[in-house]
Design an enzyme around this catalytic site. Structure first.
Site, PDB file in Angstrom:
ATOM      1  N   CYS A 131      -2.401   5.662  -4.873  1.00 23.19           N
ATOM      2  CA  CYS A 131      -3.289   4.444  -4.700  1.00 23.19           C
ATOM      3  C   CYS A 131      -3.620   4.549  -3.287  1.00 23.19           C
ATOM      4  O   CYS A 131      -2.785   3.811  -2.495  1.00 23.19           O
ATOM      5  CB  CYS A 131      -2.632   3.221  -5.038  1.00 23.19           C
ATOM      6  SG  CYS A 131      -3.560   1.691  -4.629  1.00 23.19           S
ATOM      7  N   CYS A 134      -3.790   0.910  -1.655  1.00 25.72           N
ATOM      8  CA  CYS A 134      -2.455   0.400  -1.136  1.00 25.72           C
ATOM      9  C   CYS A 134      -1.953   1.038  -0.200  1.00 25.72           C
ATOM     10  O   CYS A 134      -1.403   0.463   0.573  1.00 25.72           O
ATOM     11  CB  CYS A 134      -1.408   0.530  -2.399  1.00 25.72           C
ATOM     12  SG  CYS A 134      -2.529   0.284  -4.183  1.00 25.72           S
ATOM     13  N   ASP A 135      -2.114   2.402   0.011  1.00 24.05           N
ATOM     14  CA  ASP A 135      -1.171   3.114   1.063  1.00 24.05           C
ATOM     15  C   ASP A 135      -2.112   3.749   2.136  1.00 24.05           C
ATOM     16  O   ASP A 135      -1.193   3.934   2.934  1.00 24.05           O
ATOM     17  CB  ASP A 135      -0.286   3.924   0.265  1.00 24.05           C
ATOM     18  CG  ASP A 135       0.646   3.478  -0.788  1.00 24.05           C
ATOM     19  OD1 ASP A 135       1.045   2.314  -0.575  1.00 24.05           O
ATOM     20  OD2 ASP A 135       0.849   4.032  -1.728  1.00 24.05           O
TER      21      ASP A 135
END
Ligand SMILES: Cc1cc2nc3c(=O)[nH]c(=O)nc-3n(C[C@H](O)[C@H](O)[C@H](O)COP(=O)(O)OP(=O)(O)OC[C@H]3O[C@@H](n4cnc5c(N)ncnc54)[C@H](O)[C@@H]3O)c2cc1C
Length: 313
Positions: A131, A134-135
């Site tokens: 992701c 997200c990261d």
């Protein structure tokens, strides 16, 4: 008994919830541990109609949730651990509760296919990610590898150039599968370097990702690429383990449905990626979620002995 229980909070689940709510069926929606589903994990959705400037995946999913809740969907932040579809009402067990369902709409989507190489599982969350939204932030001025050649891989590689100093796009073929417009953007982006005809054979650690081992599938040459993160987008596996032995699945594990999204058990419907073999997108998930909810409404009406009202238009 709840008349409609919906599993999953991606676009298919929220759409089914919106339609079932507007049919005054007061649906229950169980979110699973990925609120908003895969769509919430992408930075920008540019091909879902109605948003001419594109919209963030998380923003779109929050809007769908807000709409479903406003119309009367009861939302439970929980995960289904087992179902019993051999009796009616169907039994749905979560970590926190048991539900009795008159109809069930399965919209549990898909999970990323793993690379299946040494180091991947060990370094998940320590440099291995699925992701970018997200990261990605953690890779400011760092080097990352993105694995894959489809839309998700290429879009997320472009997104990662906001943070990373270099993005290597590692693809097993010599041609990308992503849409042409996306390919063009990637090829023009001078932070992205394509590594063709190559597969990752190992993620190197030991404490955090320090690189990947690559194998050139044409020449057989082995090499090491030094990177701080690996983002993998090499396909999906349907989230259908819960239904094995109770519903008909195809050979890849997707739920088999007819064109109205009926599964092999009357009163159980499937929508979105969990039953989609062709085009896994928000637009198709939304369409099948709407169809599943309308079929659930018909089933409930028949169960209660009402004729299903003929619809106009
Ligand atoms: C990186 C990336 C970028 C993408 N970009 C685009 C794009 O630009 N445009 C586009 O149209 N599509 C895009 N897609 C595809 C799109 O996100 C999916 O097609 C869509 O999200 C499918 O929706 P769904 O509702 O079927 O399933 P999902 O979104 O996969 O949602 C599944 C839901 O099921 C829940 N669930 C799973 N197991 C359980 C359980 N046991 N109990 C309860 N709930 C459970 C999960 O928590 C989740 O909420 C992208 C996908 C990815 C991964």
């Amino acid at each position: 008994m709840d008349q409609v229980v919906i599993l999953g909070s991606g676009p298919a689940g929220w759409t089914a919830a919106i339609y079932a709510s507007r049919s005054l069926l007061s649906p229950v929606l169980i979110t699973g541990n990925a609120l908003g589903g895969q769509a919430a994990t992408t930075s920008e959705i540019e091909n879902y109609p109605g948003f001419p400037q594109g919209i963030g995946g998380m923003d779109l999913m929050q809007l769908m949730q807000e709409q479903a809740e406003r119309l009367g969907t009861r939302v439970f932040f929980d995960e289904v651990t087992s179902v019993n579809l051999r009796q009616h009402p169907f039994q749905v067990q979560t970590y926190g509760a048991t539900y009795e369902a008159g109809t069930l709409i399965i919209a549990t989507g898909v999970a990323p296919r793993l690379l299946g190489v040494p180091g991947e599982t060990e370094l998940k969350g320590r440099g291995v990610s699925y992701c970018a939204t997200c990261d990605g932030f953690f890779y400011k001025d760092k080097k990352v590898a993105v694995v894959g050649g489809g839309d998700s891989a290429v879009v997320e590689a472009i997104y990662l150039t906001r943070f990373a100093s270099r993005v290597y796009l590692v693809h097993r073929r010599h041609e990308l599968r992503a849409q042409k417009i996306t390919q063009e953007r990637a090829l023009k982006n001078d932070k992205i370097e394509l590594i063709w005809d190559s597969v990752v054979t190992e993620v190197l650690g030991p404490d955090r990702v320090t690189g990947v081992r690559l194998n050139n599938v044409k020449t057989g040459a082995e090499s090491t690429l030094e990177v701080d993160g690996v983002f993998s987008y090499i396909g999906n596996l349907p989230n259908t383990q819960l239904f094995a032995g109770q519903l008909e699945l195809d050979d890849a594990g997707y739920i088999l449905t007819d064109r109205d999204r009926h599964t092999s058990v009357p009163g159980v419907y499937a929508a979105g990626d969990v039953q989609e073999r062709t085009l896994k997108q928000v637009a198709t998930a939304v369409g099948s979620g709407a169809m599943a909810a309308m079929e659930a409404e018909k089933f409930i009406a028949e169960l209660e002995g009402h004729a299903y009202p003929a619809r106009q238009g």
